[in-house]
Design a protein around this motif. Structure first.
Motif, PDB file in Angstrom:
ATOM      1  N   THR A  52       0.843  -1.191   0.000  1.00 52.60           N
ATOM      2  CA  THR A  52       0.000   0.000   0.000  1.00 52.60           C
ATOM      3  C   THR A  52       0.880   1.243   0.000  1.00 52.60           C
ATOM      4  O   THR A  52       2.021   1.210   0.471  1.00 52.60           O
ATOM      5  CB  THR A  52      -0.932   0.011   1.228  1.00 52.60           C
ATOM      6  OG1 THR A  52      -1.787   1.141   1.156  1.00 52.60           O
ATOM      7  CG2 THR A  52      -0.151   0.065   2.518  1.00 52.60           C
ATOM      8  N   ASP A  53       0.334   2.343  -0.505  1.00 54.58           N
ATOM      9  CA  ASP A  53       1.063   3.613  -0.514  1.00 54.58           C
ATOM     10  C   ASP A  53       0.700   4.481   0.682  1.00 54.58           C
ATOM     11  O   ASP A  53       1.532   5.215   1.200  1.00 54.58           O
ATOM     12  CB  ASP A  53       0.775   4.380  -1.811  1.00 54.58           C
ATOM     13  CG  ASP A  53       1.264   3.636  -3.038  1.00 54.58           C
ATOM     14  OD1 ASP A  53       2.385   3.095  -2.997  1.00 54.58           O
ATOM     15  OD2 ASP A  53       0.518   3.583  -4.042  1.00 54.58           O
ATOM     16  N   LEU A  54      -0.575   4.390   1.114  1.00 57.36           N
ATOM     17  CA  LEU A  54      -1.041   5.210   2.230  1.00 57.36           C
ATOM     18  C   LEU A  54      -1.867   4.359   3.195  1.00 57.36           C
ATOM     19  O   LEU A  54      -2.570   3.425   2.782  1.00 57.36           O
ATOM     20  CB  LEU A  54      -1.893   6.385   1.729  1.00 57.36           C
ATOM     21  CG  LEU A  54      -1.203   7.453   0.880  1.00 57.36           C
ATOM     22  CD1 LEU A  54      -2.227   8.459   0.374  1.00 57.36           C
ATOM     23  CD2 LEU A  54      -0.097   8.144   1.658  1.00 57.36           C
ATOM     24  N   VAL A  85      -6.279   8.676  -6.292  1.00 57.18           N
ATOM     25  CA  VAL A  85      -6.359   7.345  -5.690  1.00 57.18           C
ATOM     26  C   VAL A  85      -6.780   6.332  -6.745  1.00 57.18           C
ATOM     27  O   VAL A  85      -7.843   6.471  -7.363  1.00 57.18           O
ATOM     28  CB  VAL A  85      -7.350   7.325  -4.507  1.00 57.18           C
ATOM     29  CG1 VAL A  85      -7.552   5.895  -4.002  1.00 57.18           C
ATOM     30  CG2 VAL A  85      -6.842   8.215  -3.384  1.00 57.18           C
ATOM     31  N   ARG A 236      -3.805   2.731  -2.763  1.00 58.37           N
ATOM     32  CA  ARG A 236      -2.783   2.657  -3.808  1.00 58.37           C
ATOM     33  C   ARG A 236      -2.987   3.857  -4.731  1.00 58.37           C
ATOM     34  O   ARG A 236      -4.092   4.080  -5.244  1.00 58.37           O
ATOM     35  CB  ARG A 236      -2.874   1.362  -4.593  1.00 58.37           C
ATOM     36  CG  ARG A 236      -1.824   1.242  -5.697  1.00 58.37           C
ATOM     37  CD  ARG A 236      -1.837  -0.143  -6.303  1.00 58.37           C
ATOM     38  NE  ARG A 236      -1.395  -1.132  -5.326  1.00 58.37           N
ATOM     39  CZ  ARG A 236      -1.544  -2.456  -5.491  1.00 58.37           C
ATOM     40  NH1 ARG A 236      -2.151  -2.908  -6.575  1.00 58.37           N
ATOM     41  NH2 ARG A 236      -1.106  -3.287  -4.576  1.00 58.37           N
ATOM     42  N   LEU A 237      -1.946   4.608  -4.933  1.00 63.34           N
ATOM     43  CA  LEU A 237      -2.041   5.836  -5.710  1.00 63.34           C
ATOM     44  C   LEU A 237      -2.014   5.562  -7.210  1.00 63.34           C
ATOM     45  O   LEU A 237      -1.411   4.581  -7.668  1.00 63.34           O
ATOM     46  CB  LEU A 237      -0.890   6.773  -5.348  1.00 63.34           C
ATOM     47  CG  LEU A 237      -0.828   7.247  -3.888  1.00 63.34           C
ATOM     48  CD1 LEU A 237       0.412   8.092  -3.670  1.00 63.34           C
ATOM     49  CD2 LEU A 237      -2.087   8.019  -3.519  1.00 63.34           C
ATOM     50  N   GLU A 242       0.681  12.745  -6.672  1.00 68.13           N
ATOM     51  CA  GLU A 242       1.588  13.208  -5.629  1.00 68.13           C
ATOM     52  C   GLU A 242       1.073  12.729  -4.271  1.00 68.13           C
ATOM     53  O   GLU A 242      -0.059  13.005  -3.880  1.00 68.13           O
ATOM     54  CB  GLU A 242       1.678  14.728  -5.644  1.00 68.13           C
ATOM     55  CG  GLU A 242       2.369  15.288  -6.877  1.00 68.13           C
ATOM     56  CD  GLU A 242       2.579  16.781  -6.761  1.00 68.13           C
ATOM     57  OE1 GLU A 242       2.328  17.338  -5.665  1.00 68.13           O
ATOM     58  OE2 GLU A 242       2.999  17.397  -7.760  1.00 68.13           O
ATOM     59  N   THR A 243       1.936  12.022  -3.567  1.00 68.22           N
ATOM     60  CA  THR A 243       1.549  11.453  -2.274  1.00 68.22           C
ATOM     61  C   THR A 243       1.095  12.522  -1.298  1.00 68.22           C
ATOM     62  O   THR A 243       0.055  12.387  -0.641  1.00 68.22           O
ATOM     63  CB  THR A 243       2.733  10.674  -1.667  1.00 68.22           C
ATOM     64  OG1 THR A 243       3.158   9.658  -2.581  1.00 68.22           O
ATOM     65  CG2 THR A 243       2.338  10.030  -0.356  1.00 68.22           C
ATOM     66  N   VAL A 246      -2.443  13.979  -2.216  1.00 68.07           N
ATOM     67  CA  VAL A 246      -3.535  13.056  -1.924  1.00 68.07           C
ATOM     68  C   VAL A 246      -3.758  12.955  -0.415  1.00 68.07           C
ATOM     69  O   VAL A 246      -4.900  12.987   0.074  1.00 68.07           O
ATOM     70  CB  VAL A 246      -3.241  11.666  -2.522  1.00 68.07           C
ATOM     71  CG1 VAL A 246      -4.322  10.668  -2.108  1.00 68.07           C
ATOM     72  CG2 VAL A 246      -3.155  11.743  -4.037  1.00 68.07           C
ATOM     73  N   ALA A 247      -2.666  12.843   0.338  1.00 64.14           N
ATOM     74  CA  ALA A 247      -2.785  12.744   1.791  1.00 64.14           C
ATOM     75  C   ALA A 247      -3.425  13.996   2.380  1.00 64.14           C
ATOM     76  O   ALA A 247      -4.283  13.907   3.270  1.00 64.14           O
ATOM     77  CB  ALA A 247      -1.406  12.507   2.406  1.00 64.14           C
ATOM     78  N   THR A 260       2.071   7.610   5.313  1.00 68.63           N
ATOM     79  CA  THR A 260       2.777   6.797   4.317  1.00 68.63           C
ATOM     80  C   THR A 260       3.370   5.588   5.028  1.00 68.63           C
ATOM     81  O   THR A 260       3.384   5.516   6.272  1.00 68.63           O
ATOM     82  CB  THR A 260       3.890   7.600   3.647  1.00 68.63           C
ATOM     83  OG1 THR A 260       4.875   7.947   4.643  1.00 68.63           O
ATOM     84  CG2 THR A 260       3.349   8.874   3.005  1.00 68.63           C
ATOM     85  N   THR A 261       3.891   4.649   4.243  1.00 65.86           N
ATOM     86  CA  THR A 261       4.510   3.466   4.840  1.00 65.86           C
ATOM     87  C   THR A 261       5.710   3.855   5.702  1.00 65.86           C
ATOM     88  O   THR A 261       5.909   3.294   6.790  1.00 65.86           O
ATOM     89  CB  THR A 261       4.939   2.484   3.737  1.00 65.86           C
ATOM     90  OG1 THR A 261       3.765   2.021   3.048  1.00 65.86           O
ATOM     91  CG2 THR A 261       5.657   1.274   4.324  1.00 65.86           C
TER      92      THR A 261
END
Length: 397
Positions: A52-54, A85, A236-237, A242-243, A246-247, A260-261
């Motif tokens: 997973t990304d987030l 996403v 999953r992006l 851009e992380t 989105v966050a 994030t991980t």
């Protein structure tokens, strides 16, 4: 060198017994190194092995590992609609203690969307992943289960269709994977008598408020239901997303916490694992110090036992280099021999150890270097004492 070996052959039993005793202590040091690293490896295993990304969790919570996090089941749909996403999947995560494999065992249950969702086992060592929506299970080998075994959880029986190797939670407990619906049922399922008692108590509360009959029955589920909740949403992006953006969108518009991980890993290392790692690190350092002190004392005692022989060597005119070589050689043989035997003992202990042992070559080499330096320092102290020994001691003076 010849003089040192001759002295060792003369007292071979004592020298071997000394090596064996020191090796046992050094083996504990090496195993403690493994426990220290293994504790960290177990703590972050699930985080690093979940694709997973987030991680989206309840607002104001450091979940889902360091503290409980509860989200409405439909919250993953809102996350999935967020720009950037590609996929959002619900995840259920909790610890259970049940009868498995003929013994009461503690394990962590992970429930995920088996129809292409995130959070499932990354690698199935034997068998296959879950494909049916109900009554299938993937378990870690540490639970002692085999393919095809039937496991009873609550009112249902689950068939083990896959086995993983080394899938553990932050406490080193093995992981059991179930479908999301099954995991929720196991988590919220209550004893039948407890349900009857809870229903009766809820009806009494409603009656005290003047609600009876059909009106009470309509409100009863609101008082007795446990709720259809999840613990996290995995994200999953989409390619190019851009992380941070989105966050931020999820955090500001959906009012959830997002990690994030790497951030989840940091939370674990600075949260649940921090105190344990500190204690293990302190205990490991104390063991190293104690080992060096014991080696120093042993080398010193071995030198004192030969003090008259050393005085005799000085009396007959033997150069100091002979005495230095005698003490230094025996000290190094004791240290190296003890460490080699300790290394062998460590490899014998590791397969049956109940927790993960993480051995790092650089750490083992550093431990050897510290022990070797301690042995050299001890031999230097012994040499200093031996060179100050007067020759007349050989004559009883």
């Amino acid at each position: 060198m010849d003089l040192a070996l001759k002295d060792i052959r003369r007292h071979l039993g004592k020298f071997v017994a000394t090596i064996a005793g020191v090796a046992m202590l050094l083996a504990i040091v090496l195993v403690m190194n493994g426990i220290y690293r293994g504790n960290i490896a177990d703590g972050v295993w699930l985080i690093e092995n979940t694709a997973t990304d987030l991680w989206v969790v309840e607002r104001g919570r450091g979940g889902p590992f360091n503290e409980p996090s509860r989200l409405a089941l439909d919250s993953f749909r809102s996350v999935a609609a967020t720009p950037g996403v590609a996929k959002a999947s619900p995840l259920v995560l909790y610890t259970a203690q049940r009868e498995l494999g003929g013994a009461s065992q503690q394990f962590t249950v992970i429930g995920y969307d088996v129809a292409g969702g995130l959070g499932g086992p990354k690698h199935v060592a034997e068998g296959r992943a879950i494909v049916a929506p109900h009554w299938e299970m993937v378990a870690d080998r540490k639970l002692g289960l085999r393919l095809g075994d039937a496991v009873t959880l609550g009112d249902d029986r689950y068939t083990v269709v896959g086995l993983t190797g080394g899938a553990v939670d932050s406490g080193g407990n093995p992981i059991v994977y179930l479908s999301l619906a099954d995991a929720q049922k196991v988590q919220f399922e209550q004893d039948k008598r407890a349900l009857v008692a809870a229903r009766a108590a809820a009806l009494r509360r409603l009656e005290a408020q003047g609600l009876r009959g059909e009106a009470a029955e309509r409100l009863l589920p609101l008082l007795t239901g446990t709720g259809n909740t999840i613990n996290a949403v995995l994200v999953r992006l989409a390619p190019g997303a851009e992380t941070a953006a989105v966050a931020t969108h999820i955090r500001d518009w959906l009012y959830f916490n997002v990690y994030t991980t790497d951030e989840e890993r940091t939370l674990m290392l600075e949260g649940r694992l921090r105190r344990t790692a500190t204690v293990l690190g302190l205990f490991r350092s104390l063991l190293v110090v104690v080992s060096i002190v014991i080696i120093a004392l042993i080398v010193y005692v071995l030198t004192i036992e030969k003090i008259k022989s050393i005085a005799t060597l000085k009396l007959i005119g033997a150069p100091n280099v002979v005495i230095v070589r005698l003490i230094m050689t025996q000290s190094l043989l004791l240290t190296v021999g003890s460490f080699a035997l300790a290394y062998l003992l460590r490899d014998l202990i590791a397969p049956g150890f109940p927790r993960t042992l993480g051995f790092v070559a650089q750490e083992t080499a550093a431990t050897f270097a510290v022990m070797l330096a301690g042995g050299v320092l001890a031999s230097l102290l012994a040499i200093w004492h031996a060179l100050r020994t007067p020759p007349q001691l050989a004559l009883g003076g």
